[in-house]
Design an enzyme around this catalytic site. Structure first.
Site, mmCIF file in Angstrom:
data_model
loop_
_atom_site.group_PDB
_atom_site.id
_atom_site.type_symbol
_atom_site.label_atom_id
_atom_site.label_comp_id
_atom_site.label_asym_id
_atom_site.label_seq_id
_atom_site.Cartn_x
_atom_site.Cartn_y
_atom_site.Cartn_z
ATOM 1 N N CYS A 1 43.455 -5.124 8.514
ATOM 2 C CA CYS A 1 44.876 -4.994 8.808
ATOM 3 C C CYS A 1 45.181 -3.608 8.623
ATOM 4 C CB CYS A 1 45.588 -6.188 8.271
ATOM 5 S SG CYS A 1 45.701 -6.084 6.680
ATOM 6 N N ARG B 1 47.269 -8.928 5.184
ATOM 7 C CA ARG B 1 47.475 -10.111 6.446
ATOM 8 C C ARG B 1 45.859 -10.300 6.628
ATOM 9 N NH1 ARG B 1 50.992 -6.552 10.394
ATOM 10 N NH2 ARG B 1 50.372 -4.808 9.290
#
Ligand SMILES: Cc1ncc(COP(=O)(O)O)c(C=O)c1O
Lengths: 321, 281
Positions: free
Chosen positions: B239, B244
């Site tokens: 990410c 994430r």
């Protein structure tokens, strides 16, 4: 109360009612349709400068009446600024404290105003990467305080509290009905908590089911404090789709250009959400051609100079010698 | 639980409520917003700050094994404890913490499904501002298990879609290079776009409307069928800074049970700053 003498015992007596409404002013330069007059309801004439005085007063009175504001316990509320300013000013004047949880993108002027009127301020980062189930960061943090420290905080929660709608049902709606002598055909509003639209529309529809309720929303990724677009509306538990005829989506930058036009050509010092509402009203007067329109102008431009410079660079030019 | 490959790594909020204060159960909150823990947390939970406690403070890296041992020791955790991680933003940094716990060999670590928001919105769940009394331990870690992590030299040797699946879990605007990072973020890169060959599958596609993980069948349809992640190949998730992508790493490795899944935690802030590296928009 005798509003004709305009002498009051305290600031609370200035809060609007059917007998003491905020003004309606007709647009004279910028409306192209003579058969469809447009009136602006100047909510910045409220004692603390915005439409949110109505909801804040109702929320505060409700907490007081239910005995929830006791020694040592104040309020906590998520706010894009206006509710916080109204609520803090009202609460402090009645001896309570307010912790305002504010998203970082709220303009500097509002944050400082919150401190001036005596709110405690907690600023949180803006949403990073939209996702399901997250809700809104400021709402969640305010809820956390209320849940973890109930001895210190009670949260009125303008996004869910029916008193927010009731405030407009008992004041804004009756004021408009009386001021237009029942002639209103179109109401133009924006959507934040949706207290304004739900309460006012409910009252007007009861008086005349044919009144058209037009909600104007900014495009996604917008920078119009106080408002939500369709994708963000889930947090507003007070939204009632049955009360709205049209939802118009308007490029959010037009909120700023239209606001400045209202300032320059009508002498109406309208803020960006008013500018957005006006743009939506222009679309409808061209479409429907005849009518009697009322636009609710939530607040004035003074709190938005830093945002204005961002979106209308011309305003930032030539400020130094 | 919803037919996941490894259901034992996920617990529900009700399970956590029933196990509050039980011996051998430790709760750790890890948030993006470091104000959240202080405002209120699950009774008994300690809070880890991802910036100051999970990152090496000198070079850019995860904390060392020694620092991990000190952190867990100071939190009163032993290697035999069941550790429940949860946090804000749908467990982004809780998932990052989970990945770190696995790198240093903690056996029983689990995520609380739905994170702190689910707990917050359930009326029967309590929050407190009280910080728990801790009896420190001498924690001994193992590892690091580097099979869970991709470093840049290894990434550059890969040929996405041939030697591996490469999954970019950022938002569509980051994937297409419209923005380099979400607004207001301090960690960014020199260029916008994505690594050539990466599949753009935002992390949030793995969660449902209430923030909990989708069922195994739904996840299989999203990753394997719709996006053609090949379960027979190594899979690398990235990410912006690796938080994430830890979330998606967790989904692919534990909920879907793919056997070789790695987190490229250098992610876009590293790759998007390399001189001469190819970029797609
Ligand atoms: C400037 C401004 N405009 C419009 C609104 C929307 O009003 P409501 O919350 O009643 O929908 C708000 C409310 O926060 C506001 O602050």
């Amino acid at each position: 109360m005798n509003h004709q003498t305009r002498v009051y015992d305290n600031i609370f007596e200035l809060l609007p009612t059917e007998q003491n409404p905020t003004p309606l002013v007709r647009l004279n330069q910028l409306n192209p349709m003579p058969g469809f007059p447009l009136y602006a309801k100047l909510e910045w004439m409220n004692p603390f400068g915005s439409v949110k005085d109505r909801a804040a007063w109702a929320l505060l009175r409700d907490l007081e009446e239910r005995g929830l504001l006791t020694e040592g316990r104040g309020l906590v509320e998520p706010t894009s600024g206006n509710t916080g300013i109204s609520l803090a000013a009202l609460a402090r004047a009645r001896g309570h404290r307010l912790l305002a949880v504010v998203p970082n993108k709220v303009p500097q002027e509002k944050k400082i105003l919150l401190k001036i009127v005596g709110a405690d301020l907690e600023v949180i980062s803006d949403e990073l990467c939209p996702a399901p189930g997250l809700g809104d960061g400021s709402i969640n943090l305010a809820k956390t305080h209320a849940k973890a420290s109930p001895q210190k905080y009670v949260m009125p929660n303008q996004y869910e509290n029916a008193k927010n709608v009731e405030a407009h049902y008992t004041t804004t709606g009756p004021e408009i009905w009386r001021q237009t002598e029942g002639r209103i055909t179109h109401l133009f509003v924006s959507l934040g908590t949706c207290g304004t639209v739900s309460g006012t529309a409910k009252f007007l529809r009861e008086k005349n089911p044919d009144v058209k309720i037009i909600a104007v929303q900014p495009t996604e990724g917008h920078d119009v404090p106080g408002l939500r677009n369709v994708a963000q509306l889930g947090v507003s538990k007070l939204f009632d789709a049955a009360l709205v005829d049209d939802i118009l989506e308007v490029d959010f930058r037009l909120a700023y250009t239209r606001a400045v036009e209202l300032c320059r050509h009508e002498g109406l010092l309208a803020g960006p959400s008013s500018g957005l509402i006006f743009e939506g009203a222009l679309e409808i007067v061209r479409r429907d051609q005849h009518g009697h329109g009322v636009m609710i102008f939530p607040d004035n431009i003074f709190k938005y100079t830093s945002n204005l410079v961002k979106h209308i660079p011309e305003l930032g030019a030539g400020l130094q010698p | 639980m919803a037919n996941y490959a490894h259901p034992e790594v996920l617990v529900e909020t009700d399970w956590v409520k029933q196990h509050l204060g039980k011996p051998g159960i430790k709760l750790v909150e890890i948030d993006v917003d470091s104000k959240a823990y202080a405002a209120g947390h699950i009774p008994g939970a300690v809070g880890f700050n991802w910036q100051t406690q999970l990152q090496d403070q000198l070079r850019r890296d995860i904390i060392s094994k020694t620092a991990f041992e000190q952190l867990l020791g100071a939190a009163g955790i032993t290697p035999d404890d069941t550790v429940i991680l949860y946090g804000d933003n749908n467990n982004w940094f809780a998932a990052y913490g989970f990945w770190l716990f696995k790198i240093y060999g903690h056996k029983d670590v689990r995520l609380m499904n739905g994170g702190r928001i689910k707990w917050l919105n359930e009326t029967d769940k309590e929050l407190t501002t009280e910080v728990p009394q801790i009896t420190p331990t001498q924690y001994r870690a193992s590892g690091p298990d580097l099979s869970l992590r991709t470093l840049l030299p290894e990434l550059l040797k890969q040929q996405p879609n041939q030697t591996c699946n490469l999954v970019d879990v950022r938002s569509p605007d980051e994937f297409t290079g419209k923005v380099i990072a979400p607004p207001g973020m301090t960690e960014t890169a020199q260029r916008g776009g994505h690594i050539p060959g990466a599949k753009g599958i935002p992390w949030s596609t793995a969660v449902g409307a209430n923030g909990t993980f989708k069922s195994a069948d739904e996840l299989r349809a999203i990753y394997l069928d719709k996006n053609a992640v090949d379960p027979n190949k190594e899979t690398i998730a990235y990410c912006r800074i690796g938080e994430r992508s830890s979330h998606t790493w967790f989904v692919l490795k534990y909920l879907l049970g793919l056997n070789n899944v790695k987190n490229y935690d250098g992610s876009w802030t590293e790759y998007g700053s390399i001189v001469g590296a190819p970029i797609e928009k």
